[in-house]
Scaffold this motif. Sequence first.
Motif, PDB file in Angstrom:
ATOM      1  N   ILE A 172      -0.380   8.309  -9.977  1.00 59.53           N
ATOM      2  CA  ILE A 172       1.049   8.003 -10.040  1.00 59.53           C
ATOM      3  C   ILE A 172       1.223   6.982 -11.152  1.00 59.53           C
ATOM      4  N   VAL A 173       1.964   7.361 -12.175  1.00 54.60           N
ATOM      5  CA  VAL A 173       2.198   6.446 -13.293  1.00 54.60           C
ATOM      6  C   VAL A 173       3.505   5.724 -13.018  1.00 54.60           C
ATOM      7  N   ALA A 174       3.422   4.409 -12.835  1.00 50.67           N
ATOM      8  CA  ALA A 174       4.614   3.614 -12.563  1.00 50.67           C
ATOM      9  C   ALA A 174       5.037   2.967 -13.877  1.00 50.67           C
ATOM     10  N   VAL A 175       6.142   3.453 -14.432  1.00 51.77           N
ATOM     11  CA  VAL A 175       6.605   2.957 -15.733  1.00 51.77           C
ATOM     12  C   VAL A 175       7.474   1.721 -15.505  1.00 51.77           C
ATOM     13  N   PRO A 252       6.860  -8.512 -14.805  1.00 48.11           N
ATOM     14  CA  PRO A 252       6.879  -8.888 -13.383  1.00 48.11           C
ATOM     15  C   PRO A 252       6.629  -7.684 -12.461  1.00 48.11           C
ATOM     16  N   ALA A 253       7.214  -6.533 -12.795  1.00 44.37           N
ATOM     17  CA  ALA A 253       7.025  -5.350 -11.923  1.00 44.37           C
ATOM     18  C   ALA A 253       5.573  -4.872 -11.931  1.00 44.37           C
ATOM     19  N   THR A 254       4.862  -5.115 -13.046  1.00 42.50           N
ATOM     20  CA  THR A 254       3.445  -4.723 -13.118  1.00 42.50           C
ATOM     21  C   THR A 254       2.678  -5.461 -12.009  1.00 42.50           C
ATOM     22  N   ALA A 279       2.289  -2.204 -20.044  1.00 47.03           N
ATOM     23  CA  ALA A 279       2.813  -2.763 -18.789  1.00 47.03           C
ATOM     24  C   ALA A 279       2.763  -1.778 -17.629  1.00 47.03           C
ATOM     25  N   GLN A 280       2.479  -0.507 -17.939  1.00 46.91           N
ATOM     26  CA  GLN A 280       2.551   0.520 -16.885  1.00 46.91           C
ATOM     27  C   GLN A 280       1.346   0.409 -15.941  1.00 46.91           C
ATOM     28  N   VAL A 281       1.604   0.709 -14.669  1.00 50.20           N
ATOM     29  CA  VAL A 281       0.516   0.716 -13.689  1.00 50.20           C
ATOM     30  C   VAL A 281       0.212   2.166 -13.336  1.00 50.20           C
ATOM     31  N   LYS A 282      -1.069   2.522 -13.375  1.00 50.59           N
ATOM     32  CA  LYS A 282      -1.466   3.855 -12.936  1.00 50.59           C
ATOM     33  C   LYS A 282      -2.122   3.693 -11.577  1.00 50.59           C
ATOM     34  N   ILE A 283      -1.570   4.394 -10.590  1.00 52.96           N
ATOM     35  CA  ILE A 283      -2.116   4.286  -9.234  1.00 52.96           C
ATOM     36  C   ILE A 283      -2.897   5.560  -8.957  1.00 52.96           C
ATOM     37  N   VAL A 284      -4.178   5.392  -8.688  1.00 54.21           N
ATOM     38  CA  VAL A 284      -5.041   6.540  -8.370  1.00 54.21           C
ATOM     39  C   VAL A 284      -5.118   6.636  -6.852  1.00 54.21           C
ATOM     40  N   CYS A 285      -4.918   7.838  -6.312  1.00 54.29           N
ATOM     41  CA  CYS A 285      -4.940   7.971  -4.853  1.00 54.29           C
ATOM     42  C   CYS A 285      -5.466   9.335  -4.439  1.00 54.29           C
ATOM     43  N   LEU A 286      -5.804   9.447  -3.161  1.00 49.18           N
ATOM     44  CA  LEU A 286      -6.089  10.764  -2.606  1.00 49.18           C
ATOM     45  C   LEU A 286      -4.733  11.454  -2.444  1.00 49.18           C
ATOM     46  N   PRO A 287      -4.665  12.787  -2.678  1.00 52.90           N
ATOM     47  CA  PRO A 287      -3.369  13.473  -2.643  1.00 52.90           C
ATOM     48  C   PRO A 287      -2.616  13.279  -1.323  1.00 52.90           C
ATOM     49  N   SER A 288      -3.329  13.053  -0.216  1.00 52.85           N
ATOM     50  CA  SER A 288      -2.659  12.860   1.078  1.00 52.85           C
ATOM     51  C   SER A 288      -1.800  11.590   1.097  1.00 52.85           C
ATOM     52  N   ALA A 289      -2.053  10.663   0.159  1.00 51.73           N
ATOM     53  CA  ALA A 289      -1.333   9.383   0.167  1.00 51.73           C
ATOM     54  C   ALA A 289      -0.188   9.336  -0.848  1.00 51.73           C
ATOM     55  N   THR A 290      -0.049  10.365  -1.673  1.00 53.40           N
ATOM     56  CA  THR A 290       0.902  10.305  -2.795  1.00 53.40           C
ATOM     57  C   THR A 290       2.337  10.031  -2.329  1.00 53.40           C
ATOM     58  N   ASP A 291       2.802  10.764  -1.306  1.00 53.02           N
ATOM     59  CA  ASP A 291       4.201  10.605  -0.876  1.00 53.02           C
ATOM     60  C   ASP A 291       4.475   9.216  -0.319  1.00 53.02           C
ATOM     61  N   THR A 292       3.535   8.709   0.486  1.00 58.40           N
ATOM     62  CA  THR A 292       3.705   7.360   1.048  1.00 58.40           C
ATOM     63  C   THR A 292       3.830   6.329  -0.069  1.00 58.40           C
ATOM     64  N   ILE A 293       2.976   6.447  -1.091  1.00 55.46           N
ATOM     65  CA  ILE A 293       3.001   5.462  -2.182  1.00 55.46           C
ATOM     66  C   ILE A 293       4.327   5.563  -2.945  1.00 55.46           C
ATOM     67  N   ARG A 294       4.763   6.780  -3.207  1.00 53.34           N
ATOM     68  CA  ARG A 294       6.043   6.962  -3.918  1.00 53.34           C
ATOM     69  C   ARG A 294       7.178   6.289  -3.161  1.00 53.34           C
ATOM     70  N   THR A 301      11.743  -3.757  -7.709  1.00 50.77           N
ATOM     71  CA  THR A 301      12.778  -3.933  -8.751  1.00 50.77           C
ATOM     72  C   THR A 301      12.041  -3.934 -10.091  1.00 50.77           C
ATOM     73  N   GLY A 302      12.668  -3.363 -11.087  1.00 50.44           N
ATOM     74  CA  GLY A 302      12.013  -3.375 -12.405  1.00 50.44           C
ATOM     75  C   GLY A 302      11.179  -2.129 -12.646  1.00 50.44           C
ATOM     76  N   LEU A 303      11.049  -1.288 -11.638  1.00 49.55           N
ATOM     77  CA  LEU A 303      10.341  -0.023 -11.846  1.00 49.55           C
ATOM     78  C   LEU A 303      11.308   0.954 -12.501  1.00 49.55           C
ATOM     79  N   LYS A 304      10.954   1.453 -13.678  1.00 51.03           N
ATOM     80  CA  LYS A 304      11.906   2.305 -14.430  1.00 51.03           C
ATOM     81  C   LYS A 304      11.823   3.757 -13.970  1.00 51.03           C
ATOM     82  N   ARG A 305      10.620   4.235 -13.845  1.00 47.32           N
ATOM     83  CA  ARG A 305      10.452   5.603 -13.336  1.00 47.32           C
ATOM     84  C   ARG A 305       9.000   5.855 -12.973  1.00 47.32           C
ATOM     85  N   VAL A 306       8.805   6.998 -12.297  1.00 48.16           N
ATOM     86  CA  VAL A 306       7.475   7.314 -11.798  1.00 48.16           C
ATOM     87  C   VAL A 306       7.118   8.722 -12.289  1.00 48.16           C
TER      88      VAL A 306
END
Length: 320
Positions: A172-175, A252-254, A279-294, A301-306
């Motif tokens: 999940i790329v958090a921009v 700050p959002a990073t 500044a972007q954070v890449k979140i690596v996860c097992l696919p079962s966790a993707t929806d919860t993380i989203r 605040t400050g998260l532009k898009r995913v």
Amino acid sequence: MSNSTATASAAANIALVKYWGKASIENNQPATGSVSLGLEGLRTTTTLEYATGDHDTFDTELDDKARKRAASFLDLVRQKYRITQRLHITTANNFPTGTGLASSASGFAALSLAFNALFSLNLSKTALSQMARLGSGSAARSVYGGIVELIPSDDAYAIPIATAEEWPLDVIVAVTEERPKAIGSTDAMIQTASTSPFYQSWLSSHADDMTSAKQAIAEKDFRRLADTSEHNCLKMHATMITSEPPIIYWQPATVEIMHEVRALRSSGTPAFFTIDAGAQVKIVCLPSATDTIRQQLKAITGLKRVIVTRLGGSPSVTTS
Ligand code: PMV
């Protein structure tokens, strides 16, 4: 026999154990190995054709600096393979460029693959990886999909170490910042290597992270890969933050997202973060966790898009 056009698609990648610092600036040799994940959904597509005049020409949204970098790379590889033909380059990314989302990796990998195909050079994957590395160190890894290792040497190249099918992971790329970064990775590496008191420790502790990450991948030990990747990422940023003048890519959002991901992992969600030169954070996860993380990210605040992608990123090439 050469073709009249060649089109290549290559994916961006994110390093879990990172390349930061050069053994040789001239040949773009990384000072350390690295391990990365190919990002199936973040791609550059590049088409090469013959230019009619005596200059390379571009059809792209890339700025002048990026065009110059691509043209110098083409000069280098033309010289190496004794080719004089100028080229018309059409290239586009399907993700924001210049914000730390590894557009140079997918860009130079796609350009190398298309160059090889246009002139029917029939280069091996190792030679293609070495060619892409001349454009950008991380591009050496994008000639493969899946989990890839870069092996440092006097002509460093990458090898694939696991396929996406062997260990399906999501990223999940958090921009958190859409503006281009203030300092590019090459200048930032040089500044860090010459001024950070932590740079030597970064180099001397790197082999342990490589061993640990590769073992975690071989054993599909998510927890160990998480700990090693976050540790390696934070060490890399520690060398940047302690350089003179300091290089602080984080917003700050990073930092907020880093805390959120660590809290999620403590409560059992299989996720970890990594951050490249941006500044972007890449979140690596097992696919079962993707929806919860989203869902959890919505509160930042400050998260532009995913952007959500799966591990993958095998390149493709077509000619006509
Ligand atoms: O390939 P470059 O020159 O853009 O440098 C990449 C540096 C990092 O993304 C921070 C780390 C890596 O291994 O990709």
